[in-house]
Write a protein that holds these residues in place. Sequence first.
Motif, short mmCIF file in Angstrom:
data_model
loop_
_atom_site.label_atom_id
_atom_site.label_comp_id
_atom_site.label_asym_id
_atom_site.label_seq_id
_atom_site.Cartn_x
_atom_site.Cartn_y
_atom_site.Cartn_z
N LEU A 49 46.31 34.55 35.73
CA LEU A 49 45.71 33.40 35.04
C LEU A 49 44.20 33.58 34.93
O LEU A 49 43.61 33.32 33.88
CB LEU A 49 46.04 32.11 35.78
CG LEU A 49 47.48 31.63 35.67
CD1 LEU A 49 47.73 30.48 36.64
CD2 LEU A 49 47.80 31.21 34.24
N HIS A 90 43.28 36.38 32.40
CA HIS A 90 43.50 35.97 31.01
C HIS A 90 42.61 34.80 30.60
O HIS A 90 42.72 34.31 29.48
CB HIS A 90 44.97 35.60 30.78
CG HIS A 90 45.90 36.78 30.79
ND1 HIS A 90 45.82 37.80 29.88
CD2 HIS A 90 46.92 37.10 31.62
CE1 HIS A 90 46.76 38.69 30.12
NE2 HIS A 90 47.44 38.30 31.18
N ASN A 136 42.69 31.75 31.82
CA ASN A 136 43.41 30.48 31.87
C ASN A 136 43.21 29.72 33.18
O ASN A 136 43.80 28.65 33.36
CB ASN A 136 44.91 30.72 31.64
CG ASN A 136 45.17 31.28 30.26
OD1 ASN A 136 44.52 30.89 29.30
ND2 ASN A 136 46.09 32.21 30.16
N ALA A 137 42.43 30.29 34.07
CA ALA A 137 42.09 29.62 35.33
C ALA A 137 40.74 30.13 35.78
O ALA A 137 40.34 31.26 35.47
CB ALA A 137 43.14 29.91 36.41
#
Length: 111
Positions: free
Chosen positions: A70, A73, A75-76
């Motif tokens: 995550l 990418h 996304n976190a």
Amino acid sequence: MHTYRAVIDVIARVLAALDAHESGRLPPNEADAHFDEFNEQRIRIYGYLAMIAPQAVMDAQDKLIDNLLLVAHGNAKYEWEKVRENALAMLNAVRIDVGIDKSPISYNGEL
């Protein structure tokens, strides 16, 4: 034991790259190259672990790797405390499996 050591080596390399990237010491293109290497190796280590590790180790490894994916990418947010917590959970599951000591280790530092 050899398989667990290989897993830790792969995770240590990606954590070092994430730390360097987060602190601005690793340019994005180099970080991408490290992630590509990690992505290939994580698939390999999953197979190695699946052959020998109990479900508790697999679950802890999944949680750690999912968080790293995550972050990689975008996304976190990279949170060292969360990564450390997940890594310690995995290490503690490994310690139980190999019978070194069934009592959990914990981080007692200040960072």
